[in-house]
Design a protein around this motif. Structure first.
Motif, PDB file in Angstrom:
ATOM      1  N   ARG A 144       0.450  -0.798  -0.184  1.00  0.00           N
ATOM      2  CA  ARG A 144       0.389  -0.189   0.051  1.00  0.00           C
ATOM      3  C   ARG A 144       1.107   1.290   0.095  1.00  0.00           C
ATOM      4  N   THR A 145       0.362   2.259  -0.591  1.00  0.00           N
ATOM      5  CA  THR A 145       0.777   3.586  -0.037  1.00  0.00           C
ATOM      6  C   THR A 145       0.925   4.007   0.848  1.00  0.00           C
ATOM      7  N   PRO A 146       2.041   4.652   1.504  1.00  0.00           N
ATOM      8  CA  PRO A 146       2.413   4.848   2.760  1.00  0.00           C
ATOM      9  C   PRO A 146       1.653   6.645   2.734  1.00  0.00           C
TER      10      PRO A 146
ATOM     11  N   LEU B 278       9.394   9.385   3.827  1.00  0.00           N
ATOM     12  CA  LEU B 278      10.439  10.657   3.885  1.00  0.00           C
ATOM     13  C   LEU B 278      11.658   9.583   2.473  1.00  0.00           C
ATOM     14  N   THR B 279      12.534   9.946   1.500  1.00  0.00           N
ATOM     15  CA  THR B 279      12.835   8.956   0.758  1.00  0.00           C
ATOM     16  C   THR B 279      15.015  10.304   0.552  1.00  0.00           C
TER      17      THR B 279
ATOM     18  N   HIS C 265       3.137   3.577   7.400  1.00  0.00           N
ATOM     19  CA  HIS C 265       1.892   2.423   6.884  1.00  0.00           C
ATOM     20  C   HIS C 265       1.167   2.459   8.056  1.00  0.00           C
ATOM     21  N   ALA C 266      -0.446   3.102   7.571  1.00  0.00           N
ATOM     22  CA  ALA C 266      -1.418   2.886   8.036  1.00  0.00           C
ATOM     23  C   ALA C 266      -0.967   1.127   8.969  1.00  0.00           C
ATOM     24  N   GLY C 267      -2.080   1.700  10.227  1.00  0.00           N
ATOM     25  CA  GLY C 267      -2.014   0.902  11.211  1.00  0.00           C
ATOM     26  C   GLY C 267      -0.871  -0.457  11.233  1.00  0.00           C
TER      27      GLY C 267
ATOM     28  N   ASP D  49       0.342  10.453   1.735  1.00  0.00           N
ATOM     29  CA  ASP D  49      -0.780   9.898   0.632  1.00  0.00           C
ATOM     30  C   ASP D  49       0.319   9.986  -0.929  1.00  0.00           C
ATOM     31  N   GLY D  50       1.317   9.888  -1.203  1.00  0.00           N
ATOM     32  CA  GLY D  50       2.065   9.101  -1.784  1.00  0.00           C
ATOM     33  C   GLY D  50       2.328  10.662  -2.522  1.00  0.00           C
TER      34      GLY D  50
END
Length: 263
Positions: free
Chosen positions: A7-9, A13-14, A34-36, A70-71
């Motif tokens: 899933r999309t984080p 940070l990159t 990530h969610a959860g 959210d991407g």
């Protein structure tokens, strides 16, 4: 690869860097939230943890690298914008008014009102009731939401702050050393509610210098030293002993052990 990793984080940070004049505070740091899941950022004083918090919270902007929410690549211009994007930050010193009751601090800055015109006033009953329900939803059963928040223990105040972030719709919760000034029992209470926030579906960033606390709840671990990353692992890639060894400096610790041995 797990379903979560695909899933999309919520936040990513990159290769992020931050400089203050000629001082390099962070260099090439990457992490995913990530969610959860709980992402733990570990490091001693001066490692760059505070700078990282300030960038995610919108206080400071990064100089290099990419921040995505959210991407979507973005630069957060202010803490208000970070909040509007669903990022809530709970600092170690907790921005509370000690003499005000728990319910008043819970709604501080977001107070609902009732009535119209000159008769408009705070909806105290709604705030009391909502605070009690929000705390119970997280499993926090306070004796009385009318008591001054300054009479609560440090762990209880942290738990109220966590419940507040969940209630007001945070998607990402950043916690700045929430167990640093607490004893073993109170630390355990706070970690329980950190896990409860994760179970509510939030992405949690836990800043800590304690690898034992991190490993109790963490799904991902990022290690910082003097502003640079020294490691990035998922839970199934590292043991507590390995995490502690990396946190302690590994070869540096071994060298110190030899220096301190009796001749």
């Amino acid at each position: 690869m797990t379903q979560t990793a695909q899933r999309t984080p919520l936040v990513e940070l990159t290769g992020v860097s931050k400089r203050y004049g000629s001082v390099r505070a962070l260099e090439g740091v990457s992490l995913q939230v990530h969610a959860g899941e709980i992402t733990c950022v570990l490091g001693d004083n001066g490692a760059g943890k505070s700078t990282l918090i300030k960038m995610v919270a919108g206080l400071h902007q990064h100089d290099d690298g990419v921040l995505r929410i959210d991407g979507e690549e973005t630069h957060l211009a202010s803490p208000r914008e970070a909040l509007d994007r669903g990022i809530a930050t709970v600092y170690q010193d907790l921005a509370v008014v000690p003499l005000m009751p728990v319910w008043r601090n819970f709604f501080l800055g977001s107070e609902p009102r009732k009535g119209t015109g000159p008769f408009k006033r705070l909806d105290v009953d709604l705030m009391r009731r909502t605070t009690r329900q929000a705390l119970l939803r997280m499993g926090i059963d306070l004796r009385d939401v009318d008591q001054p928040i300054g009479t609560l223990s440090g762990g209880e105040r942290q738990c109220v702050a966590i419940a507040r972030a969940v209630h007001f719709g945070a998607k990402v919760l950043v916690l700045d050393e929430p167990t640093a000034a607490l004893g073993v029992k109170q630390s355990g209470v706070v970690l329980k509610y950190v896990a409860a926030a994760r179970d509510e579906g939030l992405g949690v960033v836990l800043i800590t210098h304690n690898p034992h606390h991190a490993y109790l709840v963490g799904d991902r671990f990022v290690l910082l030293k003097r502003g640079t990353m020294t490691g990035s692992h998922t839970r199934d890639e590292i043991t507590l002993d390995e995490l502690t060894q990396q946190m302690a400096g590994g070869s540096d610790l071994e060298e110190l052990r030899h220096e301190l041995q009796r001749t």
